[in-house]
Design a protein around this motif. Structure first.
Motif, PDB file in Angstrom:
ATOM      1  N   ASP A   7       0.854  -1.191   0.000  1.00 45.87           N
ATOM      2  CA  ASP A   7       0.000   0.000   0.000  1.00 45.87           C
ATOM      3  C   ASP A   7       0.885   1.236   0.000  1.00 45.87           C
ATOM      4  O   ASP A   7       1.760   1.380   0.872  1.00 45.87           O
ATOM      5  N   PHE A   8       0.637   2.121  -0.959  1.00 46.25           N
ATOM      6  CA  PHE A   8       1.478   3.290  -1.176  1.00 46.25           C
ATOM      7  C   PHE A   8       0.578   4.498  -1.408  1.00 46.25           C
ATOM      8  O   PHE A   8      -0.316   4.451  -2.251  1.00 46.25           O
ATOM      9  N   TYR A   9       0.808   5.573  -0.661  1.00 50.97           N
ATOM     10  CA  TYR A   9      -0.057   6.752  -0.691  1.00 50.97           C
ATOM     11  C   TYR A   9       0.739   8.002  -1.021  1.00 50.97           C
ATOM     12  O   TYR A   9       1.909   8.113  -0.652  1.00 50.97           O
ATOM     13  N   GLY A  10       0.080   8.955  -1.670  1.00 51.89           N
ATOM     14  CA  GLY A  10       0.732  10.222  -1.958  1.00 51.89           C
ATOM     15  C   GLY A  10      -0.262  11.292  -2.350  1.00 51.89           C
ATOM     16  O   GLY A  10      -1.450  11.012  -2.572  1.00 51.89           O
ATOM     17  N   ASP A  11       0.236  12.521  -2.445  1.00 51.33           N
ATOM     18  CA  ASP A  11      -0.567  13.665  -2.853  1.00 51.33           C
ATOM     19  C   ASP A  11      -0.264  13.995  -4.304  1.00 51.33           C
ATOM     20  O   ASP A  11       0.886  13.925  -4.738  1.00 51.33           O
ATOM     21  N   ASP A  12      -1.297  14.347  -5.054  1.00 51.33           N
ATOM     22  CA  ASP A  12      -1.155  14.679  -6.463  1.00 51.33           C
ATOM     23  C   ASP A  12      -2.247  15.683  -6.805  1.00 51.33           C
ATOM     24  O   ASP A  12      -2.938  16.183  -5.917  1.00 51.33           O
ATOM     25  N   THR A  13      -2.406  15.959  -8.081  1.00 47.91           N
ATOM     26  CA  THR A  13      -3.504  16.805  -8.538  1.00 47.91           C
ATOM     27  C   THR A  13      -4.175  16.134  -9.725  1.00 47.91           C
ATOM     28  O   THR A  13      -3.554  15.338 -10.442  1.00 47.91           O
ATOM     29  N   HIS A  14      -5.449  16.439  -9.924  1.00 47.43           N
ATOM     30  CA  HIS A  14      -6.193  16.009 -11.111  1.00 47.43           C
ATOM     31  C   HIS A  14      -7.045  17.192 -11.556  1.00 47.43           C
ATOM     32  O   HIS A  14      -7.812  17.732 -10.759  1.00 47.43           O
ATOM     33  N   ASP A  15      -6.871  17.596 -12.819  1.00 47.56           N
ATOM     34  CA  ASP A  15      -7.561  18.778 -13.343  1.00 47.56           C
ATOM     35  C   ASP A  15      -7.375  19.988 -12.427  1.00 47.56           C
ATOM     36  O   ASP A  15      -8.313  20.749 -12.174  1.00 47.56           O
ATOM     37  N   GLY A  16      -6.151  20.134 -11.894  1.00 48.34           N
ATOM     38  CA  GLY A  16      -5.822  21.298 -11.072  1.00 48.34           C
ATOM     39  C   GLY A  16      -6.290  21.233  -9.629  1.00 48.34           C
ATOM     40  O   GLY A  16      -6.036  22.155  -8.860  1.00 48.34           O
ATOM     41  N   LYS A  17      -6.968  20.133  -9.250  1.00 47.61           N
ATOM     42  CA  LYS A  17      -7.464  20.009  -7.874  1.00 47.61           C
ATOM     43  C   LYS A  17      -6.635  18.975  -7.114  1.00 47.61           C
ATOM     44  O   LYS A  17      -6.238  17.960  -7.668  1.00 47.61           O
ATOM     45  N   PRO A  18      -6.397  19.221  -5.809  1.00 52.33           N
ATOM     46  CA  PRO A  18      -5.612  18.259  -5.031  1.00 52.33           C
ATOM     47  C   PRO A  18      -6.363  16.939  -4.842  1.00 52.33           C
ATOM     48  O   PRO A  18      -7.579  16.927  -4.639  1.00 52.33           O
ATOM     49  N   ILE A  19      -5.624  15.847  -4.960  1.00 54.18           N
ATOM     50  CA  ILE A  19      -6.173  14.505  -4.724  1.00 54.18           C
ATOM     51  C   ILE A  19      -5.178  13.703  -3.902  1.00 54.18           C
ATOM     52  O   ILE A  19      -4.009  14.071  -3.791  1.00 54.18           O
ATOM     53  N   ARG A  20      -5.643  12.587  -3.339  1.00 54.08           N
ATOM     54  CA  ARG A  20      -4.784  11.574  -2.738  1.00 54.08           C
ATOM     55  C   ARG A  20      -4.713  10.421  -3.729  1.00 54.08           C
ATOM     56  O   ARG A  20      -5.725  10.078  -4.348  1.00 54.08           O
ATOM     57  N   ALA A  21      -3.548   9.842  -3.875  1.00 50.44           N
ATOM     58  CA  ALA A  21      -3.354   8.678  -4.743  1.00 50.44           C
ATOM     59  C   ALA A  21      -2.989   7.478  -3.870  1.00 50.44           C
ATOM     60  O   ALA A  21      -2.317   7.630  -2.844  1.00 50.44           O
ATOM     61  N   HIS A  22      -3.438   6.302  -4.280  1.00 52.97           N
ATOM     62  CA  HIS A  22      -3.160   5.055  -3.564  1.00 52.97           C
ATOM     63  C   HIS A  22      -2.842   3.986  -4.602  1.00 52.97           C
ATOM     64  O   HIS A  22      -3.642   3.757  -5.510  1.00 52.97           O
ATOM     65  N   PHE A  23      -1.661   3.375  -4.504  1.00 54.09           N
ATOM     66  CA  PHE A  23      -1.280   2.230  -5.326  1.00 54.09           C
ATOM     67  C   PHE A  23      -1.365   0.992  -4.442  1.00 54.09           C
ATOM     68  O   PHE A  23      -0.918   1.020  -3.295  1.00 54.09           O
ATOM     69  N   ILE A  24      -1.905  -0.092  -4.989  1.00 55.97           N
ATOM     70  CA  ILE A  24      -2.032  -1.354  -4.262  1.00 55.97           C
ATOM     71  C   ILE A  24      -1.393  -2.465  -5.090  1.00 55.97           C
ATOM     72  O   ILE A  24      -1.767  -2.662  -6.253  1.00 55.97           O
ATOM     73  N   TRP A  25      -0.437  -3.179  -4.508  1.00 51.69           N
ATOM     74  CA  TRP A  25       0.114  -4.398  -5.122  1.00 51.69           C
ATOM     75  C   TRP A  25      -0.445  -5.589  -4.355  1.00 51.69           C
ATOM     76  O   TRP A  25      -0.382  -5.621  -3.120  1.00 51.69           O
ATOM     77  N   SER A  26      -0.984  -6.576  -5.076  1.00 52.32           N
ATOM     78  CA  SER A  26      -1.568  -7.750  -4.423  1.00 52.32           C
ATOM     79  C   SER A  26      -1.512  -8.946  -5.367  1.00 52.32           C
ATOM     80  O   SER A  26      -1.102  -8.813  -6.530  1.00 52.32           O
ATOM     81  N   GLY A  27      -1.950 -10.097  -4.868  1.00 54.28           N
ATOM     82  CA  GLY A  27      -2.012 -11.309  -5.693  1.00 54.28           C
ATOM     83  C   GLY A  27      -0.680 -11.705  -6.291  1.00 54.28           C
ATOM     84  O   GLY A  27      -0.623 -12.213  -7.411  1.00 54.28           O
TER      85      GLY A  27
END
Length: 156
Positions: free
Chosen positions: A105-125
């Protein structure tokens, strides 16, 4: 080095060549359930005896490619994962995290269309011949998440 040195080899499973089936949400943050599916071909190479790797993925039907750089912070004992796309030529802000019980589980801050978002990457299986990566974004600081990209890896 610490007793958790094995953490710096968390991504060793990804070394080599893979065929990747991509499912990506067509429109983000719109309540859409329209997904597009397209192939990818990925090659991952270890660096620093596993404490770093690069992964290049080609999307032949899209005419683009991506590059992932993963670095293990030996002091904090966590990974930083950076993504760059041939479409923009930009290195996006990292997501940071660890693996627990076979799931990353990996989290970070980013933007989408100029608005702040949180991003989450998940590795599994994760097996010797397969793995799953998922990306989800949150527009409300992590209270709710929208899955928007799933990659199913199969050993080439």
């Amino acid at each position: 080095m610490t007793g958790d040195d094995h953490r710096m080899n968390d991504f060793d499973f990804l070394t080599g060549s893979w065929n990747v089936t991509n499912r990506r949400l067509a429109t983000l943050f719109s309540g859409s359930d329209e997904w597009e599916t397209f192939p990818g071909v990925s090659t991952c190479n270890p660096i620093f005896e596993g404490g770093c790797n690069t992964e290049e993925i080609a999307f032949p039907t899209l005419g683009s490619s991506g590059l992932t750089l993963r670095l293990f912070d030996t002091e904090r004992e966590e990974w930083s994962i950076y993504w760059a796309s041939s479409r923009t030529g930009l290195l996006y802000p990292p997501v940071v995290g660890t693996f627990t019980d076979g799931r990353g589980d990996f989290y970070g801050d980013d933007t989408h269309d100029g608005k702040p978002i949180r991003a989450h990457f998940i590795w599994s299986g994760i097996t010797p011949t397969s793995a799953r990566w998922e990306q989800e974004f949150s527009a409300d600081g992590g209270r709710t998440w929208e899955s928007n990209w799933v990659m199913t890896y199969t050993r080439a």
